[in-house]
Design a protein around this motif. Structure first.
Motif, PDB file in Angstrom:
ATOM      1  N   LYS A 169       5.605  -7.285   1.470  1.00  0.00           N
ATOM      2  CA  LYS A 169       4.816  -8.459   1.847  1.00  0.00           C
ATOM      3  C   LYS A 169       3.364  -8.403   1.369  1.00  0.00           C
ATOM      4  O   LYS A 169       2.556  -9.222   1.774  1.00  0.00           O
ATOM      5  CB  LYS A 169       4.835  -8.642   3.367  1.00  0.00           C
ATOM      6  CG  LYS A 169       6.198  -9.032   3.893  1.00  0.00           C
ATOM      7  CD  LYS A 169       6.133  -9.351   5.366  1.00  0.00           C
ATOM      8  CE  LYS A 169       7.483  -9.798   5.883  1.00  0.00           C
ATOM      9  NZ  LYS A 169       7.436 -10.133   7.313  1.00  0.00           N
ATOM     10  N   ASP A 229      -2.440  -6.547   1.557  1.00  0.00           N
ATOM     11  CA  ASP A 229      -3.378  -7.148   2.510  1.00  0.00           C
ATOM     12  C   ASP A 229      -2.693  -7.424   3.845  1.00  0.00           C
ATOM     13  O   ASP A 229      -3.263  -7.176   4.907  1.00  0.00           O
ATOM     14  CB  ASP A 229      -4.005  -8.420   1.937  1.00  0.00           C
ATOM     15  CG  ASP A 229      -4.915  -8.127   0.754  1.00  0.00           C
ATOM     16  OD1 ASP A 229      -5.447  -6.993   0.657  1.00  0.00           O
ATOM     17  OD2 ASP A 229      -5.092  -9.027  -0.089  1.00  0.00           O
ATOM     18  N   HIS A 230      -1.472  -7.938   3.779  1.00  0.00           N
ATOM     19  CA  HIS A 230      -0.699  -8.176   5.002  1.00  0.00           C
ATOM     20  C   HIS A 230      -0.454  -6.860   5.734  1.00  0.00           C
ATOM     21  O   HIS A 230      -0.648  -6.755   6.943  1.00  0.00           O
ATOM     22  CB  HIS A 230       0.629  -8.861   4.671  1.00  0.00           C
ATOM     23  CG  HIS A 230       1.539  -9.019   5.841  1.00  0.00           C
ATOM     24  ND1 HIS A 230       1.392 -10.047   6.747  1.00  0.00           N
ATOM     25  CD2 HIS A 230       2.584  -8.267   6.275  1.00  0.00           C
ATOM     26  CE1 HIS A 230       2.330  -9.922   7.689  1.00  0.00           C
ATOM     27  NE2 HIS A 230       3.057  -8.849   7.428  1.00  0.00           N
ATOM     28  N   TRP A 231      -0.020  -5.841   4.987  1.00  0.00           N
ATOM     29  CA  TRP A 231       0.283  -4.537   5.583  1.00  0.00           C
ATOM     30  C   TRP A 231      -0.964  -3.914   6.194  1.00  0.00           C
ATOM     31  O   TRP A 231      -0.932  -3.422   7.318  1.00  0.00           O
ATOM     32  CB  TRP A 231       0.905  -3.629   4.521  1.00  0.00           C
ATOM     33  CG  TRP A 231       1.284  -2.286   5.043  1.00  0.00           C
ATOM     34  CD1 TRP A 231       2.386  -1.977   5.780  1.00  0.00           C
ATOM     35  CD2 TRP A 231       0.559  -1.069   4.884  1.00  0.00           C
ATOM     36  NE1 TRP A 231       2.379  -0.625   6.085  1.00  0.00           N
ATOM     37  CE2 TRP A 231       1.269  -0.060   5.538  1.00  0.00           C
ATOM     38  CE3 TRP A 231      -0.632  -0.737   4.234  1.00  0.00           C
ATOM     39  CZ2 TRP A 231       0.841   1.265   5.573  1.00  0.00           C
ATOM     40  CZ3 TRP A 231      -1.062   0.583   4.258  1.00  0.00           C
ATOM     41  CH2 TRP A 231      -0.329   1.561   4.932  1.00  0.00           C
ATOM     42  N   ALA A 236      -3.656  -5.332   7.306  1.00  0.00           N
ATOM     43  CA  ALA A 236      -4.184  -6.097   8.435  1.00  0.00           C
ATOM     44  C   ALA A 236      -3.293  -6.050   9.677  1.00  0.00           C
ATOM     45  O   ALA A 236      -3.717  -6.455  10.763  1.00  0.00           O
ATOM     46  CB  ALA A 236      -4.382  -7.557   8.024  1.00  0.00           C
ATOM     47  N   SER A 237      -2.103  -5.526   9.545  1.00  0.00           N
ATOM     48  CA  SER A 237      -1.146  -5.566  10.645  1.00  0.00           C
ATOM     49  C   SER A 237      -1.586  -4.715  11.839  1.00  0.00           C
ATOM     50  O   SER A 237      -1.991  -3.562  11.680  1.00  0.00           O
ATOM     51  CB  SER A 237       0.219  -5.072  10.175  1.00  0.00           C
ATOM     52  OG  SER A 237       1.112  -5.022  11.279  1.00  0.00           O
ATOM     53  N   HIS A 258       8.098  -6.812  10.305  1.00  0.00           N
ATOM     54  CA  HIS A 258       6.869  -7.611  10.322  1.00  0.00           C
ATOM     55  C   HIS A 258       5.921  -7.185   9.212  1.00  0.00           C
ATOM     56  O   HIS A 258       5.310  -8.010   8.540  1.00  0.00           O
ATOM     57  CB  HIS A 258       6.164  -7.484  11.675  1.00  0.00           C
ATOM     58  CG  HIS A 258       4.842  -8.190  11.706  1.00  0.00           C
ATOM     59  ND1 HIS A 258       3.672  -7.568  11.314  1.00  0.00           N
ATOM     60  CD2 HIS A 258       4.517  -9.452  12.070  1.00  0.00           C
ATOM     61  CE1 HIS A 258       2.675  -8.428  11.444  1.00  0.00           C
ATOM     62  NE2 HIS A 258       3.160  -9.576  11.892  1.00  0.00           N
ATOM     63  N   ASP A 259       5.809  -5.865   9.011  1.00  0.00           N
ATOM     64  CA  ASP A 259       4.870  -5.334   8.025  1.00  0.00           C
ATOM     65  C   ASP A 259       5.396  -5.373   6.597  1.00  0.00           C
ATOM     66  O   ASP A 259       4.657  -5.122   5.655  1.00  0.00           O
ATOM     67  CB  ASP A 259       4.512  -3.886   8.371  1.00  0.00           C
ATOM     68  CG  ASP A 259       3.592  -3.787   9.570  1.00  0.00           C
ATOM     69  OD1 ASP A 259       3.196  -4.827  10.123  1.00  0.00           O
ATOM     70  OD2 ASP A 259       3.265  -2.652   9.953  1.00  0.00           O
TER      71      ASP A 259
END
Length: 90
Positions: free
Chosen positions: A12, A15-17, A19-20, A74-75
């Motif tokens: 994903k 940046d997504h990872w 910020a999780s 999710h991550d």
């Protein structure tokens, strides 16, 4: 207190990872501290987490839980790529 490194691929985006909040949500209640994140600058789909673990058995059990599976999903963690390295002292 051993240090644990987990490295794996993500799907994903870094940046997504990064910020999780899921790492802290999953591991914080287990007494895991000093969680640090790393990204391969040559391939940002390869990442790692380094953390200090008070109760290794609790963390290993948690990694088999539905909560861990949901956090990884999710991550964007690619589960089959996950490798855990446990600090060993001579």
């Amino acid at each position: 207190m051993p240090t644990v490194i987990g490295h794996h691929d993500i799907s994903k985006g870094k940046d997504h990872w990064l910020a999780s909040p899921k790492r802290e949500e999953l591991f914080g209640p287990l007494g895991v501290t000093n969680i640090r994140t790393f990204v391969n600058p040559q391939d940002p789909t390869q990442v790692a987490v380094l953390m200090d673990v008070a109760d290794l058995d609790a963390v290993m059990a948690a990694m088999q839980s539905q909560a861990a599976a949901e956090a990884m999903a999710h991550d964007g963690v690619v589960p089959e790529s996950l490798v855990l390295l446990i600090e060993e002292t001579p």
